[in-house]
Design an enzyme around this catalytic site. Structure first.
Site, short mmCIF file in Angstrom:
data_model
loop_
_atom_site.label_atom_id
_atom_site.label_comp_id
_atom_site.label_asym_id
_atom_site.label_seq_id
_atom_site.Cartn_x
_atom_site.Cartn_y
_atom_site.Cartn_z
N GLU A 146 40.60 29.62 24.55
CA GLU A 146 40.68 29.20 25.97
C GLU A 146 39.79 27.98 26.20
O GLU A 146 40.17 27.05 26.91
CB GLU A 146 40.22 30.37 26.84
CG GLU A 146 40.38 30.13 28.33
CD GLU A 146 40.04 31.38 29.15
OE1 GLU A 146 39.60 32.40 28.56
OE2 GLU A 146 40.23 31.35 30.39
N ASP A 165 36.45 28.26 37.88
CA ASP A 165 36.03 29.44 38.64
C ASP A 165 34.54 29.57 38.94
O ASP A 165 34.15 29.81 40.07
CB ASP A 165 36.47 30.71 37.92
CG ASP A 165 37.97 30.76 37.70
OD1 ASP A 165 38.65 29.76 37.99
OD2 ASP A 165 38.45 31.80 37.24
C1 2M8 Z 1 40.97 31.19 35.05
O1 2M8 Z 1 41.09 31.75 36.33
C2 2M8 Z 1 41.58 33.08 36.59
C3 2M8 Z 1 41.78 33.19 38.09
O2 2M8 Z 1 42.72 32.28 38.51
C4 2M8 Z 1 40.69 34.20 36.11
O3 2M8 Z 1 39.62 33.95 35.56
O4 2M8 Z 1 41.10 35.35 36.29
C5 2M8 Z 1 40.66 29.69 35.21
O5 2M8 Z 1 40.22 29.12 34.00
C6 2M8 Z 1 41.88 28.96 35.74
O6 2M8 Z 1 41.66 27.57 35.76
C7 2M8 Z 1 43.12 29.26 34.91
O7 2M8 Z 1 44.25 28.71 35.53
C8 2M8 Z 1 43.33 30.78 34.71
C9 2M8 Z 1 44.43 31.08 33.71
O8 2M8 Z 1 44.21 30.38 32.51
O9 2M8 Z 1 42.13 31.38 34.25
#
Ligand code: 2M8
Length: 423
Positions: free
Chosen positions: A396, A166
């Site tokens: 994470e 992101d």
């Molecule tokens: C993160 O992205 C989401 C948006 O898609 C967020 O921050 O709200 C990223 O690390 C992405 O790669 C990942 O798929 C998602 C869910 O783990 O979180």
């Protein structure tokens, strides 16, 4: 090395996390912060589930592909149930889909996962896999048509979220061309759940929402997006992952006797194989982000640069350059692989994708290294990943400097990578 007793405890904990995050048919990345089905999280998580429940692992992929759009795109989030705690929700995306989804995609790891499952799980998977291969073929064709309409051999992303990485510093310059004046105010939910220092900043979110607004205003029309989206960027991770996925789709299509799919995937793969070279930077001696809208390269390396080995095959000289830079990074920090160059001023060891280590990216990099004969480096990365998990739990992501965990806790893809690979 982790002792057998700790390994057994971590195995139990990892299985417990995956079961607790199970929403019947799909697995949330983590409770609270991400309460829906995310595309590449789900696919990678299936690898971990497969270590104890083959049927449930297949379901994860089936559920994801069941949300495929008519145009072939498999969306990045599927909002299977109503939940207020995440921003931006279905009301912001306005995708017009049932179930509601976001309007963008994510790195297509699913074909690679299906190949891993089909080759490692016992039984004849033909009846189950064949519909998946049709869906994957349509998704990959969507990448070729919607995200590379000029046929130059690299696919673009229209939003940083599409890359899955992101707030990578690579997006700072391309995002500076995105007008945020019509975004208005909104309430972020993520920073109510995790520490602000571990998340993208508010000005990043302004740009993210401006791009959501852009997509919504053109009803996610792929032609309008390709021609006029102010953020239109090719980057090595997405392109390497897609190359890998096409290779795996060819192999699966041949195995399951689907010659038409094999033919189409082979043609797309050839195009991507030629195009990938456009991301090479002599200055950086690695693959970098190319802002297609402004024809401008970012000459900084990221963890995505090493994925050329996973997308592969890589030529010897370039592979050697990757190995030596990787070791140079390793000497600078304590745990591989940081998501961004630790020598660069923009490196931040705990702010999300601006430096931290991610277990599933490590798995992909290690896979590519092993396939290029560098089992020593692959093992170093697996050991670092295991050490991070043993030290800080199933977070994470992790600081490459201190090993401290960041972001969400009890995280599905970290648990999955432990069970499938790092333990
Ligand atoms: C993160 O992205 C989401 C948006 O898609 C967020 O921050 O709200 C990223 O690390 C992405 O790669 C990942 O798929 C998602 C869910 O783990 O979180």
């Amino acid at each position: 090395m982790i002792d057998p007793e700790t390994t057994a405890q971590l195995d139990d904990e990892a299985r417990h996390i995956l079961r607790a995050n199970d929403k019947e048919g799909y697995t949330v990345p983590t409770k609270g912060l991400y309460p829906f089905q995310w595309n590449w999280d789900s696919a990678l998580t299936a690898l971990g589930i497969a270590t104890y429940d083959a049927n449930r692992a297949w379901q994860e992929i089936e559920k994801l592909l069941s949300a495929q759009w008519d145009n072939g795109m498999v969306p990045h989030i599927v909002f299977w149930q109503h939940e207020e705690g995440y921003f931006p929700g279905p009301g912001e995306w306005q995708s017009g889909q049932t179930p509601p989804t976001s309007g963008i995609t994510q790195p297509p790891v699913a074909a690679t996962v299906v190949r891993q499952l089909a080759s490692s799980l016992p039984g004849d998977h033909g009846a189950r896999v064949t519909p998946m291969l049709h869906a994957l073929d349509r998704w990959h064709q969507w990448f070729a048509d919607a995200r590379d309409p000029d046929g130059r051999g690299v696919v673009a992303i229209m939003h940083p979220w599409e890359s899955g990485r992101d707030n990578l510093p690579d997006w700072d310059e391309p995002l500076s061309h995105v007008d945020t004046s019509t975004v208005g105010t909104f309430l972020r939910r993520d920073t109510q759940i995790v520490n602000e220092a571990e998340r993208p900043q508010n000005h990043d979110y302004d740009h993210y929402m401006a791009l959501v607004q852009f997509g919504r205003n053109c009803q996610w029309d792929v032609k309008t997006i390709a021609e006029t989206c102010p953020f239109w960027v090719a980057e090595p991770a997405m392109n390497a992952i897609l190359r890998r996925a096409e290779r795996d789709l060819v192999a699966l299509a041949l195995q399951f006797n689907l010659p038409e799919i094999a033919r189409r995937a082979t043609a797309r793969l050839a195009r991507l194989g030629q195009g990938f070279n456009q991301l090479w930077s002599d200055d950086a001696q690695g693959y970098v982000t190319l802002n297609l809208r402004h024809d401008k390269k970012d000459n900084r390396l990221t963890s995505g640069s090493w994925l050329s080995l996973y997308g592969g095959p890589e030529n010897d000289n370039r592979a050697k350059a990757h190995y030596s830079t990787l070791m140079e990074w390793r000497r600078k920090i304590s745990f591989t692989v940081p998501s961004f160059d630790p020598n660069d001023a923009a490196f931040d060891d705990i702010r999300y994708w601006r430096g931290p280590v991610w277990a599933m990216i490590n798995w992909m990099i290690a896979t590519g290294l092993a396939e290029h004969g560098r089992h020593d480096l692959a093992e170093m990365i697996a050991n670092d990943t295991a050490a991070l998990i043993a030290k800080s739990g199933f977070r994470e992501y992790f600081s490459p400097v201190t090993g401290q965990g960041g972001g969400g806790k009890d995280f599905s893809w970290t648990a999955a990578m432990w069970l499938y690979w790092a333990s």
